[in-house]
Design a protein around this motif. Structure first.
Motif, PDB file in Angstrom:
ATOM      1  N   PHE A  78      68.356  55.051  -1.084  1.00  0.00           N
ATOM      2  CA  PHE A  78      68.689  56.004  -2.133  1.00  0.00           C
ATOM      3  C   PHE A  78      67.517  56.899  -2.510  1.00  0.00           C
ATOM      4  O   PHE A  78      67.691  58.111  -2.692  1.00  0.00           O
ATOM      5  CB  PHE A  78      69.189  55.260  -3.378  1.00  0.00           C
ATOM      6  N   ASP A  79      66.310  56.307  -2.631  1.00  0.00           N
ATOM      7  CA  ASP A  79      65.177  57.088  -3.105  1.00  0.00           C
ATOM      8  C   ASP A  79      64.690  58.129  -2.101  1.00  0.00           C
ATOM      9  O   ASP A  79      63.817  58.935  -2.420  1.00  0.00           O
ATOM     10  CB  ASP A  79      64.022  56.191  -3.548  1.00  0.00           C
ATOM     11  N   SER A  80      65.239  58.134  -0.896  1.00  0.00           N
ATOM     12  CA  SER A  80      64.869  59.165   0.082  1.00  0.00           C
ATOM     13  C   SER A  80      66.061  60.039   0.475  1.00  0.00           C
ATOM     14  O   SER A  80      65.978  60.797   1.438  1.00  0.00           O
ATOM     15  CB  SER A  80      64.250  58.524   1.331  1.00  0.00           C
ATOM     16  N   LEU A  81      67.146  59.956  -0.279  1.00  0.00           N
ATOM     17  CA  LEU A  81      68.303  60.794   0.025  1.00  0.00           C
ATOM     18  C   LEU A  81      67.990  62.277  -0.156  1.00  0.00           C
ATOM     19  O   LEU A  81      68.283  63.100   0.710  1.00  0.00           O
ATOM     20  CB  LEU A  81      69.492  60.404  -0.862  1.00  0.00           C
ATOM     21  N   ILE A  82      67.414  62.626  -1.293  1.00  0.00           N
ATOM     22  CA  ILE A  82      67.101  64.032  -1.547  1.00  0.00           C
ATOM     23  C   ILE A  82      66.084  64.568  -0.541  1.00  0.00           C
ATOM     24  O   ILE A  82      66.285  65.656   0.020  1.00  0.00           O
ATOM     25  CB  ILE A  82      66.650  64.237  -3.001  1.00  0.00           C
ATOM     26  N   PRO A  83      64.977  63.840  -0.255  1.00  0.00           N
ATOM     27  CA  PRO A  83      64.069  64.328   0.794  1.00  0.00           C
ATOM     28  C   PRO A  83      64.767  64.531   2.136  1.00  0.00           C
ATOM     29  O   PRO A  83      64.456  65.487   2.866  1.00  0.00           O
ATOM     30  CB  PRO A  83      63.011  63.222   0.879  1.00  0.00           C
ATOM     31  N   SER A  84      65.721  63.677   2.471  1.00  0.00           N
ATOM     32  CA  SER A  84      66.428  63.816   3.748  1.00  0.00           C
ATOM     33  C   SER A  84      67.310  65.057   3.774  1.00  0.00           C
ATOM     34  O   SER A  84      67.475  65.694   4.820  1.00  0.00           O
ATOM     35  CB  SER A  84      67.266  62.566   4.035  1.00  0.00           C
ATOM     36  N   ILE A  85      67.854  65.423   2.620  1.00  0.00           N
ATOM     37  CA  ILE A  85      68.640  66.654   2.541  1.00  0.00           C
ATOM     38  C   ILE A  85      67.723  67.863   2.650  1.00  0.00           C
ATOM     39  O   ILE A  85      68.020  68.838   3.350  1.00  0.00           O
ATOM     40  CB  ILE A  85      69.430  66.708   1.221  1.00  0.00           C
ATOM     41  N   LYS A  86      66.589  67.812   1.983  1.00  0.00           N
ATOM     42  CA  LYS A  86      65.638  68.917   2.032  1.00  0.00           C
ATOM     43  C   LYS A  86      65.127  69.147   3.445  1.00  0.00           C
ATOM     44  O   LYS A  86      64.856  70.283   3.853  1.00  0.00           O
ATOM     45  CB  LYS A  86      64.474  68.643   1.077  1.00  0.00           C
ATOM     46  N   LEU A  87      65.001  68.048   4.238  1.00  0.00           N
ATOM     47  CA  LEU A  87      64.535  68.148   5.618  1.00  0.00           C
ATOM     48  C   LEU A  87      65.685  68.412   6.596  1.00  0.00           C
ATOM     49  O   LEU A  87      65.490  68.454   7.798  1.00  0.00           O
ATOM     50  CB  LEU A  87      63.809  66.858   6.013  1.00  0.00           C
ATOM     51  N   ARG A  88      66.906  68.545   6.044  1.00  0.00           N
ATOM     52  CA  ARG A  88      68.112  68.831   6.830  1.00  0.00           C
ATOM     53  C   ARG A  88      68.455  67.735   7.835  1.00  0.00           C
ATOM     54  O   ARG A  88      69.019  68.015   8.901  1.00  0.00           O
ATOM     55  CB  ARG A  88      67.987  70.186   7.538  1.00  0.00           C
ATOM     56  N   ARG A  89      68.114  66.496   7.532  1.00  0.00           N
ATOM     57  CA  ARG A  89      68.521  65.390   8.398  1.00  0.00           C
ATOM     58  C   ARG A  89      70.015  65.114   8.242  1.00  0.00           C
ATOM     59  O   ARG A  89      70.660  64.587   9.150  1.00  0.00           O
ATOM     60  CB  ARG A  89      67.704  64.143   8.066  1.00  0.00           C
ATOM     61  N   TYR A  90      70.532  65.431   7.092  1.00  0.00           N
ATOM     62  CA  TYR A  90      71.958  65.306   6.813  1.00  0.00           C
ATOM     63  C   TYR A  90      72.430  66.592   6.148  1.00  0.00           C
ATOM     64  O   TYR A  90      71.636  67.351   5.592  1.00  0.00           O
ATOM     65  CB  TYR A  90      72.241  64.104   5.902  1.00  0.00           C
ATOM     66  N   ASP A  91      73.725  66.796   6.172  1.00  0.00           N
ATOM     67  CA  ASP A  91      74.278  67.986   5.534  1.00  0.00           C
ATOM     68  C   ASP A  91      74.480  67.792   4.040  1.00  0.00           C
ATOM     69  O   ASP A  91      74.359  68.752   3.266  1.00  0.00           O
ATOM     70  CB  ASP A  91      75.630  68.340   6.176  1.00  0.00           C
ATOM     71  N   ALA A  92      74.818  66.575   3.649  1.00  0.00           N
ATOM     72  CA  ALA A  92      75.125  66.320   2.246  1.00  0.00           C
ATOM     73  C   ALA A  92      74.854  64.863   1.918  1.00  0.00           C
ATOM     74  O   ALA A  92      74.823  64.004   2.797  1.00  0.00           O
ATOM     75  CB  ALA A  92      76.589  66.662   1.959  1.00  0.00           C
ATOM     76  N   ALA A  93      74.658  64.604   0.638  1.00  0.00           N
ATOM     77  CA  ALA A  93      74.498  63.227   0.152  1.00  0.00           C
ATOM     78  C   ALA A  93      75.524  62.984  -0.939  1.00  0.00           C
ATOM     79  O   ALA A  93      75.587  63.733  -1.916  1.00  0.00           O
ATOM     80  CB  ALA A  93      73.091  62.985  -0.378  1.00  0.00           C
ATOM     81  N   ILE A  94      76.346  61.965  -0.751  1.00  0.00           N
ATOM     82  CA  ILE A  94      77.302  61.552  -1.772  1.00  0.00           C
ATOM     83  C   ILE A  94      77.074  60.065  -1.991  1.00  0.00           C
ATOM     84  O   ILE A  94      77.413  59.243  -1.155  1.00  0.00           O
ATOM     85  CB  ILE A  94      78.759  61.883  -1.371  1.00  0.00           C
ATOM     86  N   SER A  95      76.454  59.727  -3.124  1.00  0.00           N
ATOM     87  CA  SER A  95      75.994  58.356  -3.299  1.00  0.00           C
ATOM     88  C   SER A  95      75.815  58.006  -4.769  1.00  0.00           C
ATOM     89  O   SER A  95      74.784  57.498  -5.172  1.00  0.00           O
ATOM     90  CB  SER A  95      74.673  58.161  -2.532  1.00  0.00           C
ATOM     91  N   GLY A  96      76.819  58.277  -5.578  1.00  0.00           N
ATOM     92  CA  GLY A  96      76.711  57.987  -6.993  1.00  0.00           C
ATOM     93  C   GLY A  96      75.492  58.640  -7.600  1.00  0.00           C
ATOM     94  O   GLY A  96      74.780  58.013  -8.378  1.00  0.00           O
ATOM     95  N   MET A  97      75.247  59.899  -7.269  1.00  0.00           N
ATOM     96  CA  MET A  97      74.024  60.585  -7.682  1.00  0.00           C
ATOM     97  C   MET A  97      74.275  61.472  -8.898  1.00  0.00           C
ATOM     98  O   MET A  97      75.077  62.400  -8.846  1.00  0.00           O
ATOM     99  CB  MET A  97      73.477  61.419  -6.522  1.00  0.00           C
ATOM    100  N   ASP A  98      73.568  61.153  -9.981  1.00  0.00           N
ATOM    101  CA  ASP A  98      73.692  61.959 -11.187  1.00  0.00           C
ATOM    102  C   ASP A  98      73.114  63.353 -10.984  1.00  0.00           C
ATOM    103  O   ASP A  98      72.060  63.522 -10.370  1.00  0.00           O
ATOM    104  CB  ASP A  98      72.940  61.296 -12.347  1.00  0.00           C
ATOM    105  N   ILE A  99      73.784  64.347 -11.505  1.00  0.00           N
ATOM    106  CA  ILE A  99      73.275  65.709 -11.512  1.00  0.00           C
ATOM    107  C   ILE A  99      72.282  65.828 -12.659  1.00  0.00           C
ATOM    108  O   ILE A  99      72.640  65.627 -13.818  1.00  0.00           O
ATOM    109  CB  ILE A  99      74.415  66.721 -11.715  1.00  0.00           C
ATOM    110  N   THR A 100      71.036  66.132 -12.340  1.00  0.00           N
ATOM    111  CA  THR A 100      70.018  66.326 -13.373  1.00  0.00           C
ATOM    112  C   THR A 100      69.247  67.605 -13.091  1.00  0.00           C
ATOM    113  O   THR A 100      69.211  68.098 -11.952  1.00  0.00           O
ATOM    114  CB  THR A 100      69.022  65.150 -13.425  1.00  0.00           C
ATOM    115  N   ALA A 101      68.621  68.129 -14.131  1.00  0.00           N
ATOM    116  CA  ALA A 101      67.846  69.362 -13.983  1.00  0.00           C
ATOM    117  C   ALA A 101      66.701  69.172 -12.991  1.00  0.00           C
ATOM    118  O   ALA A 101      66.398  70.078 -12.203  1.00  0.00           O
ATOM    119  CB  ALA A 101      67.310  69.797 -15.341  1.00  0.00           C
ATOM    120  N   GLU A 102      66.068  68.003 -13.010  1.00  0.00           N
ATOM    121  CA  GLU A 102      64.959  67.741 -12.098  1.00  0.00           C
ATOM    122  C   GLU A 102      65.420  67.741 -10.646  1.00  0.00           C
ATOM    123  O   GLU A 102      64.764  68.305  -9.766  1.00  0.00           O
ATOM    124  CB  GLU A 102      64.313  66.394 -12.441  1.00  0.00           C
ATOM    125  N   ARG A 103      66.563  67.125 -10.368  1.00  0.00           N
ATOM    126  CA  ARG A 103      67.095  67.100  -9.006  1.00  0.00           C
ATOM    127  C   ARG A 103      67.580  68.479  -8.572  1.00  0.00           C
ATOM    128  O   ARG A 103      67.506  68.831  -7.388  1.00  0.00           O
ATOM    129  CB  ARG A 103      68.221  66.074  -8.907  1.00  0.00           C
TER     130      ARG A 103
END
Length: 250
Positions: A78-103
């Motif tokens: 979970f803690d590397s889902l956002i980095p993996s999206i930023k690096l385009r390893r995956y197209d999307a992340a759906i994993s009970g992820m809260d929408i926050t201003a920081e994210r």
């Protein structure tokens, strides 16, 4: 939802595929690679066949069906889902992820697909969170739960785990005093263990949990974001969302 009804707003062991009907083509891409941490029932977890299943999987399947796109699911920390999206390893992340201003500074989010809240749970008869002052509380690393305790409850000691299974094991053995997580996840654990007690009321602080769960995509992939949001509207309008919601939370 197990005592906490939230009206619909409408985490690699196995690769599961859902295929669009024959002849269907995608507007911008032929497949969507979804990343998730499959240790988070009822949102995503593996069954006895080692298949990734859960509410998020069913929602993503429904969205892909509407978009007429094939989709695949990949287990990821979970803690590397956002980095993996930023690096385009995956197209999307759906994993009970809260929408926050920081994210939102790092990824783009779909419209919310699930209303969220968080709660403390313990094996002791503690009735309010303040009684945990100075105590160790298990959280999943990289989550809004971890950040909430650090920011809002400095008297508590957050203990990060890669998954909630280990957090609950340590709580049962006395290595942590409580666990803090999403209400639906905590409720799933309480169904299986009558010794668990919920502490206080669900927390819906808007900066951490109040915006709901969203699907994260690369900020530059606005075409996919638009497709996801359009499909979300469609599955809510035709009853598909409610059917999936009832399957997992009613």
């Amino acid at each position: 939802m197990s005592g906490f009804p939230f009206p619909p707003l409408g985490k690699v062991v196995l690769l599961a595929l859902c295929t669009a009907p024959l002849g269907a083509t995608a507007t911008t891409q032929d497949t969507v690679k979804f990343a998730m941490n499959a240790t988070y029932p009822p949102f995503e977890f593996t069954n006895e066949k080692n298949e990734i299943i859960g509410f998020d999987v069913d929602i993503a399947n429904a969205l892909c069906d509407k978009m007429k796109i094939s989709c695949s699911y990949h287990n990821h920390a979970f803690d590397s889902l956002i980095p993996s999206i930023k690096l385009r390893r995956y197209d999307a992340a759906i994993s009970g992820m809260d929408i926050t201003a920081e994210r939102q500074k790092q990824v783009a989010f779909s419209d919310p697909y699930y209303d969220n809240a968080a709660v403390f749970v313990s094996v002791n008869s503690v009735t309010y969170a303040q009684a945990l002052k100075g105590k160790r509380v298990g959280v999943q690393n990289g989550t809004t739960h971890q950040k909430y305790i650090k920011d809002q409850l400095p008297g508590l000691i957050p203990v990060p785990y890669t998954n909630y299974q280990n957090a609950f094991i340590d709580m049962k053995s006395g290595r942590v005093d409580a666990v803090f997580g999403d209400t639906a996840v905590i409720s799933e654990w309480m169904k299986k263990d009558s010794t668990l007690n919920m502490i206080g009321q669900p927390i819906t602080h808007s900066a951490y949990f109040g915006q709901g769960f969203g699907i994260a995509v690369h900020p530059q992939n606005q075409a996919l974001l638009k497709q996801l949001n359009t499909a979300l509207v469609e599955i809510k309008a035709d009853g598909t969302y409610q059917e999936i919601y009832n399957k997992w939370f009613m």
